[in-house]
Design an enzyme around this catalytic site. Sequence first.
Site, PDB file in Angstrom:
ATOM      1  N   ASP A 160      13.500  78.432 -32.154  1.00 51.49           N
ATOM      2  CA  ASP A 160      13.060  78.928 -30.845  1.00 51.49           C
ATOM      3  C   ASP A 160      13.751  80.264 -30.551  1.00 51.49           C
ATOM      4  O   ASP A 160      13.126  81.202 -30.043  1.00 51.49           O
ATOM      5  CB  ASP A 160      13.413  77.908 -29.756  1.00 51.49           C
ATOM      6  N   HIS A 188      14.408  71.381 -28.000  1.00 48.15           N
ATOM      7  CA  HIS A 188      13.470  71.998 -28.946  1.00 48.15           C
ATOM      8  C   HIS A 188      12.098  71.380 -28.696  1.00 48.15           C
ATOM      9  O   HIS A 188      11.723  70.376 -29.313  1.00 48.15           O
ATOM     10  CB  HIS A 188      13.914  71.769 -30.391  1.00 48.15           C
TER      11      HIS A 188
HETATM   12  P1  NAI Z   1       7.315  66.747 -44.174  1.00 45.33           P
HETATM   13  O1  NAI Z   1       6.494  65.608 -43.655  1.00 45.33           O
HETATM   14  O2  NAI Z   1       6.748  67.733 -45.122  1.00 45.33           O
HETATM   15  O3  NAI Z   1       8.614  66.148 -44.874  1.00 45.33           O
HETATM   16  C1  NAI Z   1       9.393  65.137 -44.305  1.00 45.33           C
HETATM   17  C2  NAI Z   1      10.126  64.454 -45.429  1.00 45.33           C
HETATM   18  O4  NAI Z   1      11.027  63.511 -44.820  1.00 45.33           O
HETATM   19  C3  NAI Z   1       9.212  63.675 -46.359  1.00 45.33           C
HETATM   20  O5  NAI Z   1       9.546  63.953 -47.705  1.00 45.33           O
HETATM   21  C4  NAI Z   1       9.511  62.231 -45.998  1.00 45.33           C
HETATM   22  O6  NAI Z   1       9.351  61.336 -47.097  1.00 45.33           O
HETATM   23  C5  NAI Z   1      10.980  62.349 -45.583  1.00 45.33           C
HETATM   24  N1  NAI Z   1      11.488  61.214 -44.814  1.00 45.33           N
HETATM   25  C6  NAI Z   1      10.833  60.427 -43.927  1.00 45.33           C
HETATM   26  N2  NAI Z   1      11.645  59.458 -43.490  1.00 45.33           N
HETATM   27  C7  NAI Z   1      12.828  59.633 -44.089  1.00 45.33           C
HETATM   28  C8  NAI Z   1      14.071  58.941 -44.054  1.00 45.33           C
HETATM   29  N3  NAI Z   1      14.218  57.840 -43.320  1.00 45.33           N
HETATM   30  N4  NAI Z   1      15.091  59.403 -44.809  1.00 45.33           N
HETATM   31  C9  NAI Z   1      14.931  60.483 -45.585  1.00 45.33           C
HETATM   32  N5  NAI Z   1      13.781  61.180 -45.688  1.00 45.33           N
HETATM   33  C10 NAI Z   1      12.749  60.748 -44.944  1.00 45.33           C
HETATM   34  O7  NAI Z   1       7.908  67.455 -42.876  1.00 45.33           O
HETATM   35  P2  NAI Z   1       8.537  68.907 -42.733  1.00 45.33           P
HETATM   36  O8  NAI Z   1       7.464  69.867 -42.452  1.00 45.33           O
HETATM   37  O9  NAI Z   1       9.473  69.158 -43.857  1.00 45.33           O
HETATM   38  O10 NAI Z   1       9.333  68.714 -41.357  1.00 45.33           O
HETATM   39  C11 NAI Z   1      10.445  67.849 -41.270  1.00 45.33           C
HETATM   40  C12 NAI Z   1      10.823  67.613 -39.828  1.00 45.33           C
HETATM   41  O11 NAI Z   1      11.267  68.814 -39.238  1.00 45.33           O
HETATM   42  C13 NAI Z   1       9.684  67.122 -38.948  1.00 45.33           C
HETATM   43  O12 NAI Z   1      10.201  66.115 -38.083  1.00 45.33           O
HETATM   44  C14 NAI Z   1       9.313  68.341 -38.151  1.00 45.33           C
HETATM   45  O13 NAI Z   1       8.721  67.985 -36.911  1.00 45.33           O
HETATM   46  C15 NAI Z   1      10.674  68.962 -37.955  1.00 45.33           C
HETATM   47  N6  NAI Z   1      10.685  70.364 -37.567  1.00 45.33           N
HETATM   48  C16 NAI Z   1      11.672  70.772 -36.708  1.00 45.33           C
HETATM   49  C17 NAI Z   1      11.781  72.064 -36.309  1.00 45.33           C
HETATM   50  C18 NAI Z   1      12.861  72.493 -35.348  1.00 45.33           C
HETATM   51  O14 NAI Z   1      12.843  73.667 -34.957  1.00 45.33           O
HETATM   52  N7  NAI Z   1      13.807  71.663 -34.957  1.00 45.33           N
HETATM   53  C19 NAI Z   1      10.830  73.079 -36.783  1.00 45.33           C
HETATM   54  C20 NAI Z   1       9.857  72.590 -37.714  1.00 45.33           C
HETATM   55  C21 NAI Z   1       9.798  71.272 -38.083  1.00 45.33           C
END
Ligand code: NAI
Length: 327
Positions: A160, A188
């Site tokens: 952000d 966030h």
């Molecule tokens: P993605 O869906 O591509 O990857 C998530 C990964 O986490 C997957 O490989 C999944 O198997 C794994 N996962 C699920 N449960 C798990 C657990 N209990 N232990 C370990 N791994 C686990 O998602 P992406 O795009 O990589 O995003 C990840 C997170 O980051 C999402 O929650 C997204 O909303 C968040 N995010 C946060 C931002 C921020 O500014 N704080 C910005 C962009 C995304």
Amino acid sequence: MAKPAMRVAVTGAAGQIGYSLLFRIANGDMLGKDQPVILQLLDITPALPAVKGVVMELEDCAFPLLQDVVITDDPKVAFKDVDVALLVGARPRSKGMERKDLLEANGAIFTVQGAALNEVASRNVKVLVVGNPANTNAYIAMKSAPNLPKENFTAMLRLDHNRALSQIAAKTGKPVASIENLFVWGNHSPTMYADYRFATIDGQNVKALINDEVWNSDVFLPTVGKRGAAIIEARGLSSAASAANAAIDHVRDWVLGTNGKIVTMGVPSDGSYGIPQDVMFGFPVKCENGKYTIVQGYEIDAFSQERINITLKELEDEKAGVAHLLG
Ligand code: NAI
């Protein structure tokens, strides 16, 4: 003599953000070009083959700083002795899932991961929660790790912050690097409050330079707040490289310091600015010697207080929604 390696855990290693993040950590972008690293990668069991594929690519980069890689589906293995933990993996909202169910599903993940950090991580571990809802997930992990200092737990507001910097640069036609003292309050989420009242460019006040309160409330804040949704709309996938970049910025600044500059981190409140104790809130911070300090003394005017109250209320509602998980 080479420095001893630092252990860095990354959860959700098979995911989109992981695919940008791991290569940059291994390249020294986060901890320094002279700092060897050991990556300890966690994902759920069905995702482990994909993690192995990513690790094959890491090997093929032959990064001089990457000493070892651990792949596991067990948080206690992933977090063993880690100096830095990037909690990226989270349960995404699926179709028809209510916010309450999302909080519940993530609560289950972050209580377990907080407890594992409590048990096996370095006592000085720096934890950054990226997985959404990031502030509340960080709060859950912190509350589940009673033997670790609370200040070791942080949530990512840096994306952000960086989005706000770029919007101000575009509006003023000045380079991003010339903008100082811009920061973001709160959650966030689209309720975050990016505050440029005290920002300066080459010593000039940004608010005076822009001199357009309608742009602030009707263009700037909605653009920054809804940027994640706009990227999903355009790309068909959520922000990943920019999120990984923000995570790198956050941890690099925390570990290596900000040289007097202000950045935004989501940190447990110590009561500053009237935010109740322990609420994981975006604040203006400076970092030095591996520690962050909330920068005090910014005046909160009526508009800002209104915005801060909105984002605080959202966080307090989320907190109430997970209270039963925390005993
Ligand atoms: P993605 O869906 O591509 O990857 C998530 C990964 O986490 C997957 O490989 C999944 O198997 C794994 N996962 C699920 N449960 C798990 C657990 N209990 N232990 C370990 N791994 C686990 O998602 P992406 O795009 O990589 O995003 C990840 C997170 O980051 C999402 O929650 C997204 O909303 C968040 N995010 C946060 C931002 C921020 O500014 N704080 C910005 C962009 C995304």
